[in-house]
Write a protein that holds these residues in place. Structure first.
Motif, PDB file in Angstrom:
ATOM      1  N   PRO A 180       0.838  -1.205   0.000  1.00  0.00           N
ATOM      2  CA  PRO A 180       0.000   0.000   0.000  1.00  0.00           C
ATOM      3  C   PRO A 180       0.874   1.257   0.000  1.00  0.00           C
ATOM      4  O   PRO A 180       1.722   1.413   0.885  1.00  0.00           O
ATOM      5  N   ALA A 181       0.691   2.103  -0.997  1.00  0.00           N
ATOM      6  CA  ALA A 181       1.620   3.194  -1.269  1.00  0.00           C
ATOM      7  C   ALA A 181       1.811   4.136  -0.088  1.00  0.00           C
ATOM      8  O   ALA A 181       2.902   4.672   0.119  1.00  0.00           O
ATOM      9  N   TYR A 182       0.760   4.347   0.711  1.00  0.00           N
ATOM     10  CA  TYR A 182       0.837   5.336   1.783  1.00  0.00           C
ATOM     11  C   TYR A 182       1.228   4.738   3.128  1.00  0.00           C
ATOM     12  O   TYR A 182       1.353   5.462   4.107  1.00  0.00           O
ATOM     13  N   SER A 183       1.433   3.419   3.168  1.00  0.00           N
ATOM     14  CA  SER A 183       1.862   2.797   4.428  1.00  0.00           C
ATOM     15  C   SER A 183       2.871   1.684   4.185  1.00  0.00           C
ATOM     16  O   SER A 183       3.027   0.788   5.007  1.00  0.00           O
ATOM     17  N   ILE A 184       3.583   1.743   3.066  1.00  0.00           N
ATOM     18  CA  ILE A 184       4.603   0.759   2.758  1.00  0.00           C
ATOM     19  C   ILE A 184       5.701   0.809   3.822  1.00  0.00           C
ATOM     20  O   ILE A 184       5.965   1.880   4.391  1.00  0.00           O
ATOM     21  N   SER A 185       6.357  -0.324   4.085  1.00  0.00           N
ATOM     22  CA  SER A 185       7.385  -0.280   5.129  1.00  0.00           C
ATOM     23  C   SER A 185       8.633  -1.075   4.776  1.00  0.00           C
ATOM     24  O   SER A 185       9.740  -0.549   4.856  1.00  0.00           O
ATOM     25  N   GLY A 186       8.508  -2.346   4.345  1.00  0.00           N
ATOM     26  CA  GLY A 186       9.689  -3.175   4.189  1.00  0.00           C
ATOM     27  C   GLY A 186      10.147  -3.447   2.774  1.00  0.00           C
ATOM     28  O   GLY A 186      11.290  -3.851   2.559  1.00  0.00           O
ATOM     29  N   ASP A 187       9.284  -3.264   1.770  1.00  0.00           N
ATOM     30  CA  ASP A 187       9.655  -3.560   0.387  1.00  0.00           C
ATOM     31  C   ASP A 187      10.321  -2.356  -0.275  1.00  0.00           C
ATOM     32  O   ASP A 187       9.984  -1.204   0.033  1.00  0.00           O
ATOM     33  N   ASN A 188      11.230  -2.641  -1.196  1.00  0.00           N
ATOM     34  CA  ASN A 188      11.965  -1.566  -1.865  1.00  0.00           C
ATOM     35  C   ASN A 188      12.460  -2.059  -3.218  1.00  0.00           C
ATOM     36  O   ASN A 188      12.756  -3.239  -3.393  1.00  0.00           O
ATOM     37  N   PHE A 189      12.528  -1.150  -4.187  1.00  0.00           N
ATOM     38  CA  PHE A 189      13.200  -1.443  -5.452  1.00  0.00           C
ATOM     39  C   PHE A 189      14.230  -0.359  -5.707  1.00  0.00           C
ATOM     40  O   PHE A 189      14.131   0.766  -5.202  1.00  0.00           O
ATOM     41  N   ASP A 190      15.245  -0.700  -6.474  1.00  0.00           N
ATOM     42  CA  ASP A 190      16.306   0.264  -6.780  1.00  0.00           C
ATOM     43  C   ASP A 190      16.891  -0.092  -8.135  1.00  0.00           C
ATOM     44  O   ASP A 190      16.842  -1.255  -8.562  1.00  0.00           O
ATOM     45  N   TRP A 191      17.410   0.913  -8.825  1.00  0.00           N
ATOM     46  CA  TRP A 191      18.137   0.659 -10.068  1.00  0.00           C
ATOM     47  C   TRP A 191      19.198   1.726 -10.278  1.00  0.00           C
ATOM     48  O   TRP A 191      19.138   2.818  -9.710  1.00  0.00           O
ATOM     49  N   SER A 192      20.180   1.362 -11.070  1.00  0.00           N
ATOM     50  CA  SER A 192      21.253   2.293 -11.415  1.00  0.00           C
ATOM     51  C   SER A 192      21.825   1.881 -12.762  1.00  0.00           C
ATOM     52  O   SER A 192      21.918   0.694 -13.080  1.00  0.00           O
ATOM     53  N   VAL A 193      22.226   2.879 -13.558  1.00  0.00           N
ATOM     54  CA  VAL A 193      22.776   2.627 -14.889  1.00  0.00           C
ATOM     55  C   VAL A 193      24.170   3.232 -14.990  1.00  0.00           C
ATOM     56  O   VAL A 193      24.385   4.387 -14.601  1.00  0.00           O
ATOM     57  N   SER A 194      25.115   2.448 -15.464  1.00  0.00           N
ATOM     58  CA  SER A 194      26.446   2.952 -15.803  1.00  0.00           C
ATOM     59  C   SER A 194      26.607   2.871 -17.315  1.00  0.00           C
ATOM     60  O   SER A 194      25.663   2.536 -18.032  1.00  0.00           O
ATOM     61  N   ALA A 195      27.803   3.146 -17.806  1.00  0.00           N
ATOM     62  CA  ALA A 195      28.039   3.046 -19.245  1.00  0.00           C
ATOM     63  C   ALA A 195      27.926   1.611 -19.733  1.00  0.00           C
ATOM     64  O   ALA A 195      27.593   1.372 -20.902  1.00  0.00           O
ATOM     65  N   GLU A 196      28.157   0.644 -18.847  1.00  0.00           N
ATOM     66  CA  GLU A 196      28.176  -0.762 -19.252  1.00  0.00           C
ATOM     67  C   GLU A 196      27.022  -1.587 -18.720  1.00  0.00           C
ATOM     68  O   GLU A 196      26.668  -2.609 -19.300  1.00  0.00           O
ATOM     69  N   HIS A 197      26.409  -1.170 -17.584  1.00  0.00           N
ATOM     70  CA  HIS A 197      25.481  -2.059 -16.902  1.00  0.00           C
ATOM     71  C   HIS A 197      24.211  -1.346 -16.429  1.00  0.00           C
ATOM     72  O   HIS A 197      24.229  -0.145 -16.134  1.00  0.00           O
ATOM     73  N   LEU A 198      23.140  -2.117 -16.345  1.00  0.00           N
ATOM     74  CA  LEU A 198      21.942  -1.760 -15.584  1.00  0.00           C
ATOM     75  C   LEU A 198      21.871  -2.714 -14.398  1.00  0.00           C
ATOM     76  O   LEU A 198      21.897  -3.927 -14.573  1.00  0.00           O
ATOM     77  N   THR A 199      21.789  -2.158 -13.199  1.00  0.00           N
ATOM     78  CA  THR A 199      21.619  -2.958 -11.997  1.00  0.00           C
ATOM     79  C   THR A 199      20.231  -2.711 -11.427  1.00  0.00           C
ATOM     80  O   THR A 199      19.825  -1.559 -11.250  1.00  0.00           O
TER      81      THR A 199
END
Length: 395
Positions: A180-199
């Protein structure tokens, strides 16, 4: 100097809370607009909220049932002509590198004139999106405008960790959402892009409320620290494992799945440390990807993690989901599970990746009926294009 350059400069030099006023003034003076309004999508991606100094004085608009909402989702601006007044209302998405923040609505006189301005107005919306992203470092106005209701403290912590709802470049596009968007607590996503990789990482911290948010914050910060130090994927997991164990001594831990895509080849490294699961959609078939289930991060001291590999092809779609997507029960007591998720993926295969997570949550809501989710739930969707299939994508 042309008018777009004048407006762009005005946005760059405006005080952080004044961007809406600057845009409205520029649209009146340089484009002849008779009305303009900026709305931002709320955290739940259900409504569009007017950006204003006094919150919630204007009625929100439903994304699912409004021209502005169509503009947020559609590939092209929504143009509506009012022949009685000889005006045209244009609704344009405001985005940053594929992440659609909201919608700018502009009413202009004369249809012929308005259509000719569309490319310039789209560029203006892109400039506005970048200006808002920078301004958010210095003002709460835009964050406050996104809120259809108050966030819990845990949700406040989580949203500050998140990179956005979507991102796009020529090799891939991705979208994500959590509930639930307004009471989220433990879940998370993340990303990052370099010249060679997407993480891409998906994290599920145990517990509830602020305690779960603190645990996830520690894990994500440790993972970013390792990634930014240039460590490989297995070492990122190991350093995160050590950081969580050093603080909690095994009494709390996080599940995390880490993906690193090589942009030039589509080679993917994976570390699966716990419960988040992955699906591969290829040639209209959805397959549950099975990897070695290694220990969650922080459960024991000095756990050793290893990577696995596979290759994505142009046209592939990957979907990552946490337990909160699989576990909700229907009225008959049946969990959403693999079969329902596979059906949802098939039914929504033609949607762009930015819209797939919300579509899955819609199907999940239909399955379980009314009422809030009892656990955090998160969906990330990645579409892989490859370098030879697509040119550069607009932001």
């Amino acid at each position: 100097m042309d008018r777009f350059a004048v407006v762009e400069r005005a946005l760059r030099t405006a005080a952080p809370p004044a961007l809406t006023d600057v845009v409205k003034k520029a649209l009146r003076e340089h484009y002849g607009a008779v009305h303009a309004e900026l709305r931002l999508a709320d955290y739940g991606m259900r409504t569009l909220q007017v950006v204003e100094d006094v919150p919630l004085t204007a009625e929100p608009l439903l994304i699912q049932d409004s021209p502005q909402g169509r503009a947020l989702r559609a590939p092209e601006p929504v143009v509506l002509t009012d022949r009685a007044t000889d005006t045209v209302a244009i609704h344009l998405p405001v985005s940053v590198r594929g992440d659609r923040l909201g919608v700018l609505s502009v009413t202009l006189p004369h249809q012929d004139q308005a259509i000719g301005l569309l490319p310039e107005l789209e560029d203006l919306c892109e400039a506005l999106g970048h200006a808002i992203t920078v301004a958010e470092r210095d003002t709460d106005l835009y964050e406050r405008s996104r809120r259809a209701t108050r966030l819990t403290v845990a949700a406040e912590m989580q949203w500050q960790l998140l990179p956005g709802h979507s991102f796009r470049r020529r090799e891939f596009a991705l979208g994500a959402h959590l509930e639930p968007a307004y009471s989220i607590s433990g879940d998370n996503f993340d990303w990052s892009v370099s010249a060679e990789h997407l993480t891409v990482t998906v994290t599920n911290g145990m517990g509830e409320g602020v305690e779960a948010a603190l645990l996830t914050n520690l894990a994500v910060s440790a993972m970013r620290n390792a990634r930014r130090a240039g460590l490989g994927l297995a070492d990122q997991a190991a350093l995160t494992d050590q950081a969580v164990y050093a603080h909690y001594r095994g009494s709390a831990y996080v599940s995390m799945v880490l993906f690193r895509f090589e942009l030039a080849t589509g080679e993917v490294e994976i570390v699966e440390a716990g419960s988040p699961r992955a699906w591969l959609c290829r040639d209209s078939k959805a397959e549950n990807l099975i990897f070695d289930a290694q220990l969650p991060l922080g459960m024991f001291e000095d756990t050793h993690y290893v990577t696995e590999h596979f290759r994505v092809q142009p046209g592939d779609r990957l979907l990552l989901a946490t337990d909160g997507v699989y576990e909700p029960l229907s009225r008959a007591g049946e969990p959403f599970g693999d079969h329902a998720l596979a059906r949802s993926l098939a039914a929504n295969r033609l949607l762009p990746p930015t819209q797939v997570p919300r579509a899955v949550f819609h199907d999940l809501a239909s399955h379980r009926g009314a009422g809030p989710l009892e656990d955090d739930a998160l969906v990330v969707c990645v579409d892989w294009y490859g370098r030879e299939e697509h040119g550069d994508a607009a932001g």
